[in-house]
Scaffold this motif. Structure first.
Motif, PDB file in Angstrom:
ATOM      1  N   VAL A  23     -31.689  12.266 -11.890  1.00  0.00           N
ATOM      2  CA  VAL A  23     -30.727  12.345 -10.780  1.00  0.00           C
ATOM      3  C   VAL A  23     -29.722  13.471 -11.037  1.00  0.00           C
ATOM      4  O   VAL A  23     -29.269  14.148 -10.104  1.00  0.00           O
ATOM      5  CB  VAL A  23     -30.003  11.000 -10.593  1.00  0.00           C
ATOM      6  CG1 VAL A  23     -29.023  11.068  -9.418  1.00  0.00           C
ATOM      7  CG2 VAL A  23     -31.015   9.883 -10.362  1.00  0.00           C
ATOM      8  N   SER A  59     -26.769   5.378 -10.367  1.00  0.00           N
ATOM      9  CA  SER A  59     -26.956   6.668 -11.035  1.00  0.00           C
ATOM     10  C   SER A  59     -25.925   7.687 -10.564  1.00  0.00           C
ATOM     11  O   SER A  59     -25.288   8.376 -11.377  1.00  0.00           O
ATOM     12  CB  SER A  59     -28.367   7.202 -10.770  1.00  0.00           C
ATOM     13  OG  SER A  59     -29.350   6.338 -11.272  1.00  0.00           O
ATOM     14  N   LEU A  70     -30.035   4.104  -6.951  1.00  0.00           N
ATOM     15  CA  LEU A  70     -29.469   5.430  -6.715  1.00  0.00           C
ATOM     16  C   LEU A  70     -27.943   5.393  -6.721  1.00  0.00           C
ATOM     17  O   LEU A  70     -27.293   6.293  -7.275  1.00  0.00           O
ATOM     18  CB  LEU A  70     -29.985   5.967  -5.373  1.00  0.00           C
ATOM     19  CG  LEU A  70     -29.556   7.392  -5.020  1.00  0.00           C
ATOM     20  CD1 LEU A  70     -30.071   8.390  -6.049  1.00  0.00           C
ATOM     21  CD2 LEU A  70     -30.045   7.762  -3.625  1.00  0.00           C
TER      22      LEU A  70
END
Length: 457
Positions: free
Chosen positions: A84, A321, A318
């Motif tokens: 990421v 992260s 997500l």
């Protein structure tokens, strides 16, 4: 990357382990940012070692130390965060592409021609060295490119995941992950300080297809040519994107067949001698032959198990992260800027929006990757043709590009301990071959870009 067939998992254990990994990465990243860069004069040139390189090395040392070992799951969480972090790095770079578009358009033919250097550099020099060192068929997989993630799919499809060629891909990937960023930093720093190449040619050479190596190489070029920072970062980002996009097609249709053919030519005599020995040998296999084959089969089985164990991935939510990376990034950028400012927070806010929009578009289209969307949208909204470009780039500039690279490479270092056994299994031969592959790819591409820029300027 993942060489295993299992799907990366999102689990509560991985999420719980994110906090200690983030805390460890924060301490290391801030510490190395405070230490700053070191300049070493070698007589024939100077080498600049940046905080991101210190972060990678320190992260690796923490990852492999025996006093309080960093568990495999912690290393996998770090690896998940790296994936990421690359998106945030690309988002920051995209805002250097827009203002540099006039230079990129002017360099158009040169930008495409220098890709020949990335294609031929490894095959022309690294492949003969691997043959000389008797790496066997692993030579093809190790030297047809610098072997980032797409290479696994190419070689697996053509030769199979249990082939020697696939081992070669894995060897070069592990070598590049462990040593690529550090080595290309030293190499680029040395070459850039010779002052014989145009900084834009050096930037084109930096686009080897690896985000971490491109970032490390760009930092060395900027240190030698600080006045050209925007143009260097923009050119390197576009070159790296072209290498990544074209790499799959060039690899499948040109590089891999070319490497295979070149390997066969160089080993033709050796193959004939082996065939002659086989033809003159008794047809029946003895107990020693059967035992040797069984031992090789067992070694292959254990090798596959180690690959599967080390490459098993953890996929984090997500939002988690991005939240963790934003905190790490703001802290490290504040140290780089020698003070906290709301501009840094706003800069990360803009990058987060760009990343999230691009991920959503990538999921919607399912054809174009998020990195392509990030680069394209970011370049447009920072270009002279977008009405709010000046305001956006003004805010983004407060986020130091190298501080993001420091966070990314620190996390990469923390994730690398799991790959050391694989490198040991493959042996020392990949080290000289890997060093020559990176050197040849960078230098040949830079030389071609230098001549091409001279023709079109």
């Amino acid at each position: 990357m993942s060489t295993s067939t299992t799907t990366p998992r999102i689990d509560k254990a991985g999420a719980r382990l994110t906090l200690p990994v983030a805390a460890l990465a924060f301490v290391i990243a801030v510490a190395v940012q405070l230490i700053g860069q070191a300049k070493i004069d070698l007589g024939i040139g100077a080498i600049v070692i940046f905080p991101m390189v210190w972060g990678l090395i320190l992260g690796l040392l923490v990852s492999i130390q025996k006093f309080k070992p960093l568990g495999l799951d912690l290393q996998r969480v770090a690896a998940a965060l790296v994936g990421v972090a690359v998106l945030l790095l690309v988002a920051r770079l995209a805002f250097n592409i827009g203002p540099s578009l006039p230079s990129l358009i002017k360099a158009g033919p040169a930008l495409l021609l220098q890709e020949v250097g990335h294609l031929l550099g490894t095959i022309a020099l690294a492949l003969p060295l691997a043959v000389l060192l008797r790496m066997g068929k692993a030579t093809v997989g190790a030297t047809f490119s610098l072997d980032r993630e797409p290479s696994f799919a190419m070689v697996s499809e053509k030769y199979g995941p249990d082939s020697d060629q696939y081992r070669g891909v894995l060897a070069m990937y592990v070598f590049g992950t462990l040593f690529g960023a550090v080595f290309i930093t030293l190499l680029t720093s040395l070459v850039a300080n010779w002052k014989i190449f145009d900084p834009l040619a050096l930037a084109m050479g930096a686009g080897v297809g690896s985000g971490s190596m491109m970032a490390a190489s760009s930092a060395s070029i900027i240190a030698a040519y600080p006045g050209d920072q925007e143009a260097v970062l923009g050119m390197a980002a576009v070159s790296n994107l072209i290498t990544t996009i074209l790499g799959v097609y060039v690899g499948i249709y040109i590089a891999l067949p070319l490497a295979d053919r070149f390997y066969r030519i160089l080993t033709r005599r050796r193959t004939r001698e082996a065939a002659a020995v086989t033809a003159g040998a008794p047809a029946e296999r003895g107990p020693a032959d059967i035992e040797r084959e069984a031992a090789q089969a067992e070694e292959n089985r254990r090798f596959r198990e180690r690959v599967a164990e080390s490459s098993a991935a953890i996929r984090l939510p997500l939002w988690l992260s991005l939240s963790v990376l934003t905190v790490l990034g703001i802290g490290t950028a504040s140290v780089a800027a020698k003070g906290f400012s709301l501009s840094i927070v706003a800069g990360y806010g803009i990058m987060l929006v760009l990343v999230l929009v691009s991920i959503a578009l990538a999921k919607l289209t399912k054809i174009i990757s998020a990195i392509v969307y990030i680069t394209t949208i970011g370049a447009y909204i920072s270009s002279p043709w977008f009405f709010g470009a000046a305001a956006l780039t003004g805010v983004i500039k407060s986020v130091d590009f190298l501080s993001i690279a420091t966070v990314m490479l620190t996390l990469a270092g923390l994730s690398l301990g799991k790959d050391i056994p694989l490198l040991k299994n493959i042996g020392w031969k990949i080290i000289p071959v890997g060093l020559v592959a990176i050197t040849a790819s960078f230098l040949l591409s830079t030389v071609i870009a230098e001549f091409a820029l001279g023709l079109w300027h």
